[in-house]
Each structure stands twice: as C-alpha cells, then as structure tokens.
Write a protein that holds these residues in place. Structure first.
Motif, mmCIF file in Angstrom:
data_model
loop_
_atom_site.group_PDB
_atom_site.id
_atom_site.type_symbol
_atom_site.label_atom_id
_atom_site.label_comp_id
_atom_site.label_asym_id
_atom_site.label_seq_id
_atom_site.Cartn_x
_atom_site.Cartn_y
_atom_site.Cartn_z
ATOM 1 N N ALA A 48 0.901 -1.036 -0.606
ATOM 2 C CA ALA A 48 0.314 -0.013 0.045
ATOM 3 C C ALA A 48 0.902 1.373 -0.262
ATOM 4 C CB ALA A 48 -0.902 0.165 1.390
ATOM 5 N N ARG A 49 0.680 1.588 -1.087
ATOM 6 C CA ARG A 49 1.555 2.939 -1.357
ATOM 7 C C ARG A 49 0.594 4.238 -0.039
ATOM 8 N NH1 ARG A 49 1.427 7.179 -6.305
ATOM 9 N NH2 ARG A 49 2.456 8.368 -6.102
ATOM 10 N N ILE A 50 -0.410 4.012 -0.258
ATOM 11 C CA ILE A 50 -1.259 4.970 1.106
ATOM 12 C C ILE A 50 -2.416 4.452 2.388
ATOM 13 C CG2 ILE A 50 -1.077 7.338 -0.646
ATOM 14 C CD1 ILE A 50 -3.693 6.125 -0.865
ATOM 15 N N ASP A 51 -3.365 5.038 3.268
ATOM 16 C CA ASP A 51 -3.624 3.828 4.207
ATOM 17 C C ASP A 51 -4.888 3.744 2.897
ATOM 18 O OD1 ASP A 51 -1.991 4.682 6.037
ATOM 19 O OD2 ASP A 51 -3.554 5.226 7.466
ATOM 20 N N LEU A 52 -5.093 2.278 3.336
ATOM 21 C CA LEU A 52 -6.280 1.774 2.225
ATOM 22 C C LEU A 52 -7.161 1.308 3.073
ATOM 23 C CD1 LEU A 52 -4.170 0.210 -0.195
ATOM 24 C CD2 LEU A 52 -5.257 2.535 -0.357
ATOM 25 N N SER A 53 -9.303 2.152 3.041
ATOM 26 C CA SER A 53 -9.796 1.593 4.256
ATOM 27 C C SER A 53 -10.650 0.029 3.404
ATOM 28 C CB SER A 53 -11.104 2.670 3.662
ATOM 29 O OG SER A 53 -10.740 3.731 4.525
ATOM 30 N N ALA A 54 -10.993 -0.122 3.394
ATOM 31 C CA ALA A 54 -12.468 -1.860 3.486
ATOM 32 C C ALA A 54 -13.230 -1.101 2.344
ATOM 33 C CB ALA A 54 -13.303 -2.279 4.110
ATOM 34 N N GLY A 55 -13.300 -1.553 1.006
ATOM 35 C CA GLY A 55 -13.906 -1.071 0.352
ATOM 36 C C GLY A 55 -13.360 -0.179 -1.037
ATOM 37 N N THR A 56 -12.177 0.535 -0.463
ATOM 38 C CA THR A 56 -11.457 1.307 -1.182
ATOM 39 C C THR A 56 -11.238 0.382 -2.829
ATOM 40 O OG1 THR A 56 -11.091 2.908 0.659
ATOM 41 C CG2 THR A 56 -9.380 2.977 -1.400
ATOM 42 N N THR A 69 -10.846 -5.703 1.211
ATOM 43 C CA THR A 69 -11.387 -6.245 1.136
ATOM 44 C C THR A 69 -11.236 -5.624 3.682
ATOM 45 O OG1 THR A 69 -10.654 -8.075 1.936
ATOM 46 C CG2 THR A 69 -11.965 -8.316 0.156
ATOM 47 N N ALA A 70 -10.333 -4.955 3.739
ATOM 48 C CA ALA A 70 -10.084 -5.263 5.035
ATOM 49 C C ALA A 70 -8.916 -3.863 5.234
ATOM 50 C CB ALA A 70 -9.442 -5.910 5.958
ATOM 51 N N PRO A 71 -9.005 -3.050 5.836
ATOM 52 C CA PRO A 71 -8.271 -1.288 5.886
ATOM 53 C C PRO A 71 -6.666 -2.186 5.516
ATOM 54 C CG PRO A 71 -9.373 -1.915 8.112
ATOM 55 C CD PRO A 71 -9.734 -3.272 7.263
ATOM 56 N N VAL A 72 -5.685 -1.624 5.417
ATOM 57 C CA VAL A 72 -4.223 -0.876 5.562
ATOM 58 C C VAL A 72 -4.031 0.238 5.674
ATOM 59 C CG1 VAL A 72 -4.296 -3.940 4.184
ATOM 60 C CG2 VAL A 72 -4.139 -1.234 3.383
ATOM 61 N N LYS A 73 -2.377 -0.004 6.499
ATOM 62 C CA LYS A 73 -1.681 1.242 6.081
ATOM 63 C C LYS A 73 -0.811 1.419 5.407
ATOM 64 C CE LYS A 73 -3.008 2.328 10.159
ATOM 65 N NZ LYS A 73 -4.498 3.767 10.874
ATOM 66 N N ALA A 74 -0.096 2.117 5.244
ATOM 67 C CA ALA A 74 0.282 2.553 3.885
ATOM 68 C C ALA A 74 1.882 1.456 4.418
ATOM 69 C CB ALA A 74 1.141 4.120 4.400
ATOM 70 N N GLY A 75 2.603 1.061 3.689
ATOM 71 C CA GLY A 75 3.614 0.246 4.034
ATOM 72 C C GLY A 75 3.101 -2.091 4.176
ATOM 73 N N ASP A 76 1.721 -1.239 3.731
ATOM 74 C CA ASP A 76 1.373 -2.915 3.956
ATOM 75 C C ASP A 76 0.985 -3.681 3.598
ATOM 76 O OD1 ASP A 76 0.485 -2.393 7.356
ATOM 77 O OD2 ASP A 76 -1.371 -2.895 6.558
ATOM 78 N N TRP A 77 1.106 -5.120 3.679
ATOM 79 C CA TRP A 77 1.065 -6.279 2.358
ATOM 80 C C TRP A 77 -0.484 -6.258 1.394
ATOM 81 C CZ3 TRP A 77 0.777 -11.963 2.788
ATOM 82 C CH2 TRP A 77 1.099 -12.437 1.170
ATOM 83 N N VAL A 78 -0.781 -6.075 0.189
ATOM 84 C CA VAL A 78 -1.577 -6.183 -0.600
ATOM 85 C C VAL A 78 -2.201 -7.774 -0.664
ATOM 86 C CG1 VAL A 78 -3.401 -4.776 -2.373
ATOM 87 C CG2 VAL A 78 -2.076 -3.436 -0.355
ATOM 88 N N HIS A 79 -2.399 -8.142 -0.556
ATOM 89 C CA HIS A 79 -2.916 -9.661 -2.024
ATOM 90 C C HIS A 79 -4.027 -9.796 -1.711
ATOM 91 C CE1 HIS A 79 -0.615 -12.221 -3.873
ATOM 92 N NE2 HIS A 79 -1.200 -12.769 -2.896
ATOM 93 N N MET A 80 -4.261 -10.861 -2.306
ATOM 94 C CA MET A 80 -5.746 -11.687 -1.529
ATOM 95 C C MET A 80 -6.128 -11.367 -0.370
ATOM 96 S SD MET A 80 -6.375 -11.468 -4.948
ATOM 97 C CE MET A 80 -7.905 -11.821 -5.027
ATOM 98 N N HIS A 81 -5.474 -12.084 0.617
ATOM 99 C CA HIS A 81 -5.845 -12.085 1.571
ATOM 100 C C HIS A 81 -6.443 -10.821 2.449
ATOM 101 C CE1 HIS A 81 -2.239 -9.990 2.955
ATOM 102 N NE2 HIS A 81 -2.192 -9.602 3.620
#
Length: 98
Positions: A48-56, A69-81
């Motif tokens: 994630a380049r930026i914080d992303l909310s669920a639904g973004t 499908t779940a919120p993440v912070k910048a720097g978190d892994w974004v994948h099918m989980h």
C-alpha cells in the motif's frame, strides 16, 4: 548497487510493486514519501502506498484492479488476503487445478 525496492507503475496508483523482496522495517521512498514495510513482502507483490480502507478501489497501472476487503496502512502487504478482484470470483494461480 541494490535494485530499487519498489516501482510505482502510474502516478495515480495507490499501491507499488516490489522489485525485490522487501523486509519488515525497510524504509522505501516513493515520490519523496517514506513508506515503512510492515512485513516481509515478496518480489512482484504489492505494498500500500497510502492507508486504504475496506471497500477502497486498488489502483495499479492507473486502473482499478479490485477492492480492499480489510483496511491497511501505508507499507502493508496488499494481496488476496485483504483485497478481492471486482471482475472474477477467484483469482488464484491454481484455480484451474482439480
């Protein structure tokens, strides 16, 4: 010289793609912004380049490739989980296997 950690494929993207394995705690510069990898992320996977909310919408190549499908912070892994394709019900490399 070490390969860059990530590549930003399009200026509108909210994720970056790892050009090598990134380790937890690595500091990564993207357009002058410092992103800290939250966990180990393999080559070819997204951060994630930026914080992303669920639904973004997840934007890669300047186009939506799915939704969080779940919120993440910048720097978190974004994948099918924590994201899903908005176009096909399952995006798994081994989906064709019986």
């Amino acid at each position: 010289m070490m390969a860059p950690a990530v590549i930003l494929l399009h200026g509108d993207d909210n994720v970056v793609v790892c050009c090598r394995t990134v380790e937890a705690g690595d500091h990564i510069q993207v357009d002058g912004v410092d992103i800290v990898a939250a966990q180990r992320v393999a080559l070819g996977h997204k951060l994630a380049r930026i914080d992303l909310s669920a639904g973004t919408k997840v934007i890669k190549y300047g186009a939506a490739i799915g939704s969080m499908t779940a919120p993440v912070k910048a720097g978190d892994w974004v994948h099918m989980h924590n994201m899903k394709s908005d176009y096909i019900s399952a995006h798994l490399r081994d989906a064709a296997k019986g």
